[in-house]
Design an enzyme around this catalytic site. Structure first.
Site, PDB file in Angstrom:
ATOM      1  N   PRO A 196      -7.715  -8.652  -3.565  1.00 12.25           N
ATOM      2  CA  PRO A 196      -7.707  -9.908  -2.834  1.00 12.25           C
ATOM      3  C   PRO A 196      -8.154  -9.787  -1.381  1.00 12.25           C
ATOM      4  CG  PRO A 196      -5.461  -9.161  -3.253  1.00 12.25           C
ATOM      5  CD  PRO A 196      -6.378  -8.270  -4.032  1.00 12.25           C
ATOM      6  N   HIS A 229      -8.561   2.633   0.629  1.00 16.24           N
ATOM      7  CA  HIS A 229      -8.159   1.612   1.603  1.00 16.24           C
ATOM      8  C   HIS A 229      -9.035   1.778   2.825  1.00 16.24           C
ATOM      9  CE1 HIS A 229      -4.676   0.374  -0.671  1.00 16.24           C
ATOM     10  NE2 HIS A 229      -4.470   1.659  -0.919  1.00 16.24           N
TER      11      HIS A 229
END
Length: 147
Positions: free
Chosen positions: A11, A101
């Protein structure tokens, strides 16, 4: 046949380059996908790049990858910290999983410092910006070659 690596983004990663560039940088998701495709090609892989804001869609793609892919590179974004369902789907995969990440989640808010996905991942790359995807694909290629 060229091994396929699914590169899955969770998301808000569709907002790369627009959302909090001081944290995530100025490169767009399109830039990340192009980096992944060119890196994969250089490594003898094919990158299948997908992004969704929907947890169930990511799970469906992980399950699809079980039949079609040699590895997954995944940036689950906020689902890292909340989704046991994504972890369960990844646990059903018998190939390498590399977690990425863009930011260093370990230097951020306390709730972001735990990732459910990390317990399944063969490797976790955090804080390297979008270069983390290139590192993840390089490691995935090595793991795929090692069998």
């Amino acid at each position: 046949m060229t091994p396929v690596v699914y590169v899955l983004n969770g998301p808000n990663l569709n907002l790369l380059g627009k959302r909090q560039p001081e944290i995530y940088g100025a490169q767009t998701l399109g830039d990340v996908e192009e980096l992944c495709r060119s890196t994969a090609a250089r490594l003898g892989l094919t990158a299948e790049c997908r992004q969704s804001n929907a947890e169930h869609e990511l799970i469906d793609w992980i399950q699809e990858a079980r039949e079609k892919a040699a590895a997954i590179v995944i940036n689950p974004a906020a689902y890292s910290h909340t989704s046991v369902a994504i972890l369960d789907a990844l646990n059903a995969c018998d190939f390498p999983v590399i977690e990425v990440h863009i930011s260093n989640i370990h230097k951020r808010e306390e709730f972001r410092q735990h990732s459910y996905v990390s317990s399944r991942a063969n490797a976790v790359i955090a804080g390297c910006g979008v270069q983390g995807y290139e590192l993840a694909l390089t490691h995935a290629a090595a793991l795929v070659r090692a069998g």
